[in-house]
Design a protein around this motif. Sequence first.
Motif, PDB file in Angstrom:
ATOM      1  N   MET A   1       0.857  -1.174   0.000  1.00 33.20           N
ATOM      2  CA  MET A   1       0.000   0.000   0.000  1.00 33.20           C
ATOM      3  C   MET A   1       0.895   1.226   0.000  1.00 33.20           C
ATOM      4  N   LEU A   2       0.718   2.053  -1.010  1.00 31.08           N
ATOM      5  CA  LEU A   2       1.510   3.275  -1.115  1.00 31.08           C
ATOM      6  C   LEU A   2       0.646   4.483  -0.778  1.00 31.08           C
ATOM      7  N   ILE A   3       1.199   5.341   0.061  1.00 27.90           N
ATOM      8  CA  ILE A   3       0.525   6.588   0.422  1.00 27.90           C
ATOM      9  C   ILE A   3       1.556   7.689   0.339  1.00 27.90           C
ATOM     10  N   PHE A   4       1.195   8.755  -0.354  1.00 26.05           N
ATOM     11  CA  PHE A   4       2.070   9.905  -0.476  1.00 26.05           C
ATOM     12  C   PHE A   4       1.429  11.103   0.203  1.00 26.05           C
ATOM     13  N   ILE A   5       2.205  11.770   1.027  1.00 20.58           N
ATOM     14  CA  ILE A   5       1.724  12.949   1.754  1.00 20.58           C
ATOM     15  C   ILE A   5       2.319  14.193   1.107  1.00 20.58           C
TER      16      ILE A   5
ATOM     17  N   ILE B   1      -3.536  16.130   6.444  1.00 19.37           N
ATOM     18  CA  ILE B   1      -2.866  14.854   6.211  1.00 19.37           C
ATOM     19  C   ILE B   1      -3.829  13.687   6.376  1.00 19.37           C
ATOM     20  N   TYR B   2      -4.686  13.724   7.407  1.00 13.91           N
ATOM     21  CA  TYR B   2      -5.608  12.597   7.603  1.00 13.91           C
ATOM     22  C   TYR B   2      -6.543  12.447   6.414  1.00 13.91           C
TER      23      TYR B   2
ATOM     24  N   SER C   1      -0.667  -1.324  10.726  1.00  9.26           N
ATOM     25  CA  SER C   1      -1.139  -0.843  12.018  1.00  9.26           C
ATOM     26  C   SER C   1      -1.041   0.679  12.036  1.00  9.26           C
ATOM     27  N   ILE C   2      -1.823   1.277  12.898  1.00  8.97           N
ATOM     28  CA  ILE C   2      -1.821   2.736  13.020  1.00  8.97           C
ATOM     29  C   ILE C   2      -0.414   3.231  13.328  1.00  8.97           C
ATOM     30  N   ARG C   3       0.260   2.564  14.245  1.00  5.41           N
ATOM     31  CA  ARG C   3       1.620   2.972  14.619  1.00  5.41           C
ATOM     32  C   ARG C   3       2.603   2.810  13.471  1.00  5.41           C
ATOM     33  N   ASN C   4       2.536   1.674  12.780  1.00  2.00           N
ATOM     34  CA  ASN C   4       3.467   1.447  11.673  1.00  2.00           C
ATOM     35  C   ASN C   4       3.265   2.434  10.538  1.00  2.00           C
ATOM     36  N   LEU C   5       2.003   2.715  10.206  1.00  2.00           N
ATOM     37  CA  LEU C   5       1.742   3.676   9.141  1.00  2.00           C
ATOM     38  C   LEU C   5       2.230   5.060   9.537  1.00  2.00           C
TER      39      LEU C   5
ATOM     40  N   SER D   1       2.065  11.875  13.028  1.00  2.00           N
ATOM     41  CA  SER D   1       1.528  11.545  14.337  1.00  2.00           C
ATOM     42  C   SER D   1       0.598  10.331  14.264  1.00  2.00           C
ATOM     43  N   VAL D   2       0.632   9.536  15.307  1.00  2.00           N
ATOM     44  CA  VAL D   2      -0.280   8.397  15.436  1.00  2.00           C
ATOM     45  C   VAL D   2      -1.723   8.900  15.455  1.00  2.00           C
ATOM     46  N   ILE D   3      -1.944  10.044  16.048  1.00  2.00           N
ATOM     47  CA  ILE D   3      -3.290  10.618  16.139  1.00  2.00           C
ATOM     48  C   ILE D   3      -3.843  10.910  14.739  1.00  2.00           C
ATOM     49  N   THR D   4      -2.991  11.389  13.851  1.00  2.00           N
ATOM     50  CA  THR D   4      -3.406  11.686  12.479  1.00  2.00           C
ATOM     51  C   THR D   4      -3.825  10.410  11.757  1.00  2.00           C
TER      52      THR D   4
END
Length: 125
Positions: A1-5, A13-14, A38-42, A49-52
């Motif tokens: 899964m690729l995600i570019f910010i 960002i979210y 996982s949320i943390r790994n992503l 931020s994990v919150i994002t």
Amino acid sequence: MLIFINNKNGVPIYEQIYAQIKAQIISDELGEDAPLPSIRNLAKDLHISVITTKRAYEELEKDGFIYTSPGKGCFVAAKNTELLQEENLRKIESHLEEIIKLSSSCKLNKNDIISMLDILFEEEQ
């Protein structure tokens, strides 16, 4: 899964994460029951931020694109055909609104647009 910010486009960002994962689900790049990072790994991979990341996943789950299995993680939900239909209808409406704006600048009326659509539909068949 690729995600570019993209930090320069002004989109939160979210929302970028949400849109990209959603697009991958709709296009079948991510199939039903596929595990998501996982949320943390992503968050770690994207240097955010994990919150994002959590907010993006929460929005995806709220909209029915993913589900969470406690202790196991997040997974792609079965496609809701009604949800996908509604999404496509929204896209069509958006494109039609743009057509209306452009047509007025070209002095085209509704019948001109309908004629163009008729021609395009004929070419597709």
